[in-house]
Structure formats: structure tokens, C-alpha cells
Design a protein around this motif. Structure first.
Motif, PDB file in Angstrom:
ATOM      1  N   PRO A 407       0.824  -1.177   0.030  1.00  0.00           N
ATOM      2  CA  PRO A 407      -0.079  -0.057  -0.020  1.00  0.00           C
ATOM      3  C   PRO A 407       0.538   1.151  -0.124  1.00  0.00           C
ATOM      4  N   PHE A 408       1.954   1.269   0.822  1.00  0.00           N
ATOM      5  CA  PHE A 408       2.693   2.533   0.809  1.00  0.00           C
ATOM      6  C   PHE A 408       3.690   2.809  -0.544  1.00  0.00           C
ATOM      7  N   LEU A 413       3.676   5.483  -5.829  1.00  0.00           N
ATOM      8  CA  LEU A 413       3.866   5.451  -7.210  1.00  0.00           C
ATOM      9  C   LEU A 413       2.484   6.131  -7.869  1.00  0.00           C
ATOM     10  N   TRP A 414       1.332   5.942  -7.120  1.00  0.00           N
ATOM     11  CA  TRP A 414       0.077   6.972  -7.612  1.00  0.00           C
ATOM     12  C   TRP A 414       0.488   8.340  -7.765  1.00  0.00           C
ATOM     13  N   LEU A 423       1.949   3.069 -12.944  1.00  0.00           N
ATOM     14  CA  LEU A 423       3.191   2.792 -12.423  1.00  0.00           C
ATOM     15  C   LEU A 423       2.794   1.584 -11.337  1.00  0.00           C
ATOM     16  N   VAL A 424       1.638   1.643 -10.533  1.00  0.00           N
ATOM     17  CA  VAL A 424       1.097   0.679  -9.549  1.00  0.00           C
ATOM     18  C   VAL A 424       1.041  -0.678 -10.338  1.00  0.00           C
ATOM     19  N   GLY A 425       0.478  -0.623 -11.673  1.00  0.00           N
ATOM     20  CA  GLY A 425       0.184  -1.851 -12.553  1.00  0.00           C
ATOM     21  C   GLY A 425       1.499  -2.411 -12.688  1.00  0.00           C
ATOM     22  N   VAL A 426       2.510  -1.713 -13.149  1.00  0.00           N
ATOM     23  CA  VAL A 426       3.963  -2.394 -13.585  1.00  0.00           C
ATOM     24  C   VAL A 426       4.558  -2.648 -12.363  1.00  0.00           C
ATOM     25  N   TYR A 427       4.326  -2.242 -11.162  1.00  0.00           N
ATOM     26  CA  TYR A 427       4.910  -2.620  -9.889  1.00  0.00           C
ATOM     27  C   TYR A 427       4.244  -4.247  -9.657  1.00  0.00           C
ATOM     28  N   LEU A 428       2.717  -4.342  -9.718  1.00  0.00           N
ATOM     29  CA  LEU A 428       2.244  -5.735  -9.805  1.00  0.00           C
ATOM     30  C   LEU A 428       2.829  -6.486 -10.690  1.00  0.00           C
TER      31      LEU A 428
END
Length: 472
Positions: A407-408, A413-414, A423-428
């Protein structure tokens, strides 16, 4: 003189199927219920009630930091409860972990706020959250062992999905209760619909935490009627119980610990992004400093609950698939799908409400498919004498890498994406690649006998592990 009648040998008591499934399901339902109500409160009210700040984003990150602190406590709990579970048995340990968790959750609902007690209120919230994490460290692995060690031949993955089913059920119960309270305590006319009402912020949020006492009482009653699994009983009778399970699992099964941790990584990241981050992103106003989707709390949670129904269905679907085709093969394909899904976040969300619903449905469907087989796979990596400890450490260390920070990182990234979650999707996707590598380095475990040695070390055929392993 007639020969004396032969006396039948006493049979070891066994748990009825319904009792096993309900006991494993009930505990994890309470576990995830507690998680969801904290996660929801961490988004809705905790930033203002316990972490006052002139910057809303800073307050939200502080709230999530406490959320993540519990994940740090979970591996400690895994070691403690794993020791008890591998030494004393599964049943007693599960009762203690559930009681500890229930008390901590109930006390959160009775805490004073920052306005009432200053930093003491924040410190008490942190303490209770750490207690929750400590207890949860022993909850999942014990529930998974109750299910898999009592499962009939060829159905371990199916039975292992029942503790996993607690995740969607806990979500529906926890968020459903928050929705009911929100409907009874609606935002005042003219107020921001994404924000809770004053009554909700003052006392309404406490009700779900206090209500957990009822669920814990039911769970304790169900678990008190269990008998110890035959698998563990035979291990104890054979004198194979280890004095120091932690030392044994670290020295003899460290490869399984590492692989299990990274096999679970993508599941954790996807889980927390779809449940915690999505609620923040979905509720954030479109004209905020860090813009979101601008849905009201009620609307977005209803959309999430719709997606969670797919989570529940596909959790159960994954069990028969993993029993038929194998845990590893099933999870490899699902993990590839998660990589692709992470890259499709923005195209889906840009389609409007239909796209957002599709995003939630796909995310929760993949969540069910990847989470379901874990109930069997992680226990199968370890022999009976260290199974509670080994599976618990893998599951909960992964919670630090994939849950405590997710979450952090997602919020950061958001912000970095100026309100876009790409960027959150890329992190996943990146975390899913790590899980895919761990799966490719592992061996299939569906044919491992839990009554023998457990699975083979990485690189060894699990079907021959029982004959070659000297660690039991």
C-alpha cells in the motif's frame, strides 16, 4: 471352553469433513474480516482520528504504515505459533492464536482517539495492530494444515481452498457491515459524499471491531471440537517431534522457505492492491492533488463486493484444477496472467465505469485463482515435524515483501504518476515476474505424501524425497 471374543483395536478419532472445513474456514474468515475492517478504517477515518496532519496524503501514508507494521509482526508470530503447532499440535495452537487476534481487534474498537489521548492513542493503535499481526502469524498456516492434513487422497488442493475462501467471505462481511453502518449514518446534506459522516467518524466505525467478538466466540467453539490430525499424531507417536522446529526448518529446508516466500509474493501484492489501494484510488476526488476516480464510498465498495464474488467462486474453482493439473502448472499460467493484467490497468480504467468494474472483476478473479492453491502448496513444501513453522514463515515473510510495503509503495507510485495508476500496475507485474521465477525453480508437490517426509528440496523429485531425506 469357548475362545474369548477378540477386542477390536481402538480407532484414532478423526474429524468429520464438515467440522474440518468449517473450522478452517471460520478462522481465516475472521482473520480477513479483521484485516478488511482495519484497512477500510485506515482509509476512511484513521488518518484523521489517529494521524492528524495538514497534508491528507501524509496522514494516509502514516495510517498505512501502521497497517504495514502488523505485517512485520506476522513472521514473529509465525515462529512462535509454528513452534507451538509443531510441538504441541495444531488444535491448541489455533485456539490460542484466534483468541489473541479477537482480543486485539475488539480493543481497537474501544481505543480513544488522538483528540482524546494524544500520542498515547496512536501508540495503543500501533500496539493492538502489532498484536493482531502476531496472532495472524499463526492463524493461516494452522488453518491450512487442519484442512490439508485431514483431506482425502487426491483432494488436498480442494480442501485447501476452504481456508482461502475466508478472504472473500471476510471482505463481504466486513465491508457489508461498514456499508450498513454508512447507510444508517449517511454524510450530511451538501457534504463530500466520499467522506464519512460525523457520527460515523465519532463512533460508527467502532461497531465492526466490537462485533468481531461474536465471530471469535463462534470460531473458538468450532475449533474446540476438533481432534488432532492423524498425520501429526503419528509423527508425535513416532518420536519425530522436533525440540526446535525453527532450527530444523532453517537448516534443512531453507530452499523451500525461500521458494515458498517468493511463490506467495504476487498473491500478496495483488491482494493488497485490489483491496486496500483500490479503495483509496476509487474514492479520491478527480480534482484532488493526487486525483482518483471520484466514486462515493458506497458506490465503489459495492463495485468491489461484486468483484469479490468472482474472488470466492474462482478460489473454489482453483482447487480441482490444482488437484488435476498440479499446483505448479496451474500457478505458472495464473502468474503469467497477473503479469499481463498489471500492464492493462490504465487501458481498462480509461474505459469508464464499465472498465473499472472489469478491472475489479479480473483482478479478483486472478486473486482467487492464485490464492486458492496456496492452501495446499505451502504445507506440501515441508515435512510434518516442521510443517506449521515452515509454511507459516514462508506465508508471513512474504507478507512483509508483498503486503507490508505494497500500500505504501502504491500510494507513492500513484503520486509519481500524477494520479495515474500505471506505475502501480507495472509494480504488480514486476512482483509477478519474481513469483514466476520461483515457480519455475520449484518442483510439483501434488503427489507428495504428507504422512511421509513432505516435499523434496528444490531440484529433487518430490516422489523420491521420502526415501532420501534424513530430516523428518
Amino acid at each position: 471352553m469357548p475362545a474369548p471374543a477378540s477386542v477390536p483395536a481402538p480407532q484414532t478419532p478423526v474429524n468429520p469433513r464438515s467440522r474440518v472445513l468449517v473450522a478452517s474456514l471460520m478462522g481465516t474468515t475472521i482473520e480477513f474480516y479483521d484485516f478488511y475492517i482495519y484497512a477500510t478504517a485506515a482509509v476512511l477515518v484513521f488518518p484523521k482520528l489517529f494521524f492528524p496532519s495538514s497534508d491528507p496524503t501524509t496522514a494516509l501514508l502514516s495510517s498505512f504504515a501502521v497497517f504495514g507494521a502488523a505485517m512485520v509482526a506476522r513472521p514473529i508470530g509465525a515462529v512462535f505459533f509454528g513452534h507451538l503447532g509443531d510441538r504441541l499440535g495444531r488444535k491448541k495452537t489455533l485456539v490460542v492464536s484466534l483468541l489473541t487476534m479477537g482480543i486485539a481487534t475488539f480493543l481497537i474498537g474501544a481505543l480513544p482517539t488522538y483528540a482524546q489521548a494524544g500520542w498515547v492513542a496512536t501508540a495503543l493503535l500501533v500496539l493492538m495492530r502489532l498484536a493482531q499481526g502476531f496472532a495472524l502469524g499463526g492463524e493461516w498456516s494452522g488453518a491450512a494444515l487442519v484442512a490439508t492434513e485431514n483431506a482425502p487422497r487426491g483432494k488436498r488442493a480442494l480442501w485447501g481452498t476452504f481456508p482461502q475462501l475466508g478472504a472473500p467471505l471476510g471482505f463481504i462481511i466486513g465491508n457489508g457491515l461498514f456499508l450498513i453502518i454508512g447507510a444508517l449514518l449517511p454524510s450530511e446534506s451538501g457534504a463530500d459524499p466520499t467522506q464519512p459522516s460525523e457520527a460515523f467518524a465519532n463512533w460508527g466505525w467502532r461497531i465492526p471491531f466490537l462485533f468481531s467478538a461474536v465471530m471469535v466466540a463462534i470460531g473458538l467453539w468450532v475449533r474446540s471440537r476438533l481432534v488432532e490430525s492423524t498425520v501429526f499424531t503419528r509423527t508425535r507417536e513416532a518420536g519425530k517431534v522436533r525440540k526446535l522446529p525453527l532450527a530444523t526448518v532453517v537448516q534443512g529446508h531453507w530452499k523451500q522457505l525461500v521458494l515458498g516466500t517468493f511463490i506467495m509474493l504476487a498473491t500478496y501484492v495483488l491482494f493488497y492492491l485490489m483491496t486496500t489501494f483500490s479503495l483509496s484510488y476509487g474514492r479520491a476526488a478527480k480534482d484532488a492533488d493526487v486525483p482518483g476516480l471520484g466514486y462515493s464510498y458506497t458506490t465503489f465498495v459495492l463495485m468491489m463486493i461484486f468483484g469479490v464474488l468472482f474472488f470466492a467462486v474462482f478460489t473454489l474453482v482453483s482447487g480441482p484444477l490444482a488437484d488435476r493439473y498440479g499446483r505448479r502448472a496451474t500457478l505458472v499460467w495464473i502468474t503469467v496472467a497477473i503479469v499481463v493484467f498489471g500492464l492493462l490497468w490504465v487501458p481498462l480504467i480509461d474505459m469508464g465505469t464499465l472498465g473499472v468494474v472489469l478491472w475489479l472483476v479480473l483482478g479478483f478473479t486472478l486473486m482467487g485463482m492464485t490464492f486458492g492453491p496456496m492452501g495446499a502448496l505451502l504445507p506440501e513444501l515441508f515435512p510434518t515435524s516442521v510443517r506449521y513453522t515452515g509454511s507459516g514463515i514462508s506465508y508471513n515473510v512474504s507478507s512483509i515483501l508483498g503486503a507490508a510495503v505494497a500500500p505504501f509503495i502504491a500510494v507513492a507510485l500513484w503520486e509519481a504518476g500524477d494520479g495515474s495508476p500505471w506505475l502501480v500496475g507495472v509494480y504488480l507485474s514486476a512482483m509477478a515476474v519474481l513469483t514466476l521465477a520461483a515457480l519455475l525453480l520449484s518442483k510439483e508437490t501434488k503427489d507428495v505424501s504428507l504422512e511421509e517426509q513432505g516435499s523434496a528440496p528444490a531440484g529433487e523429485d518430490p516422489r523420491t524425497a521420502a526415501a532420501t531425506s534424513s530430516v523428518s
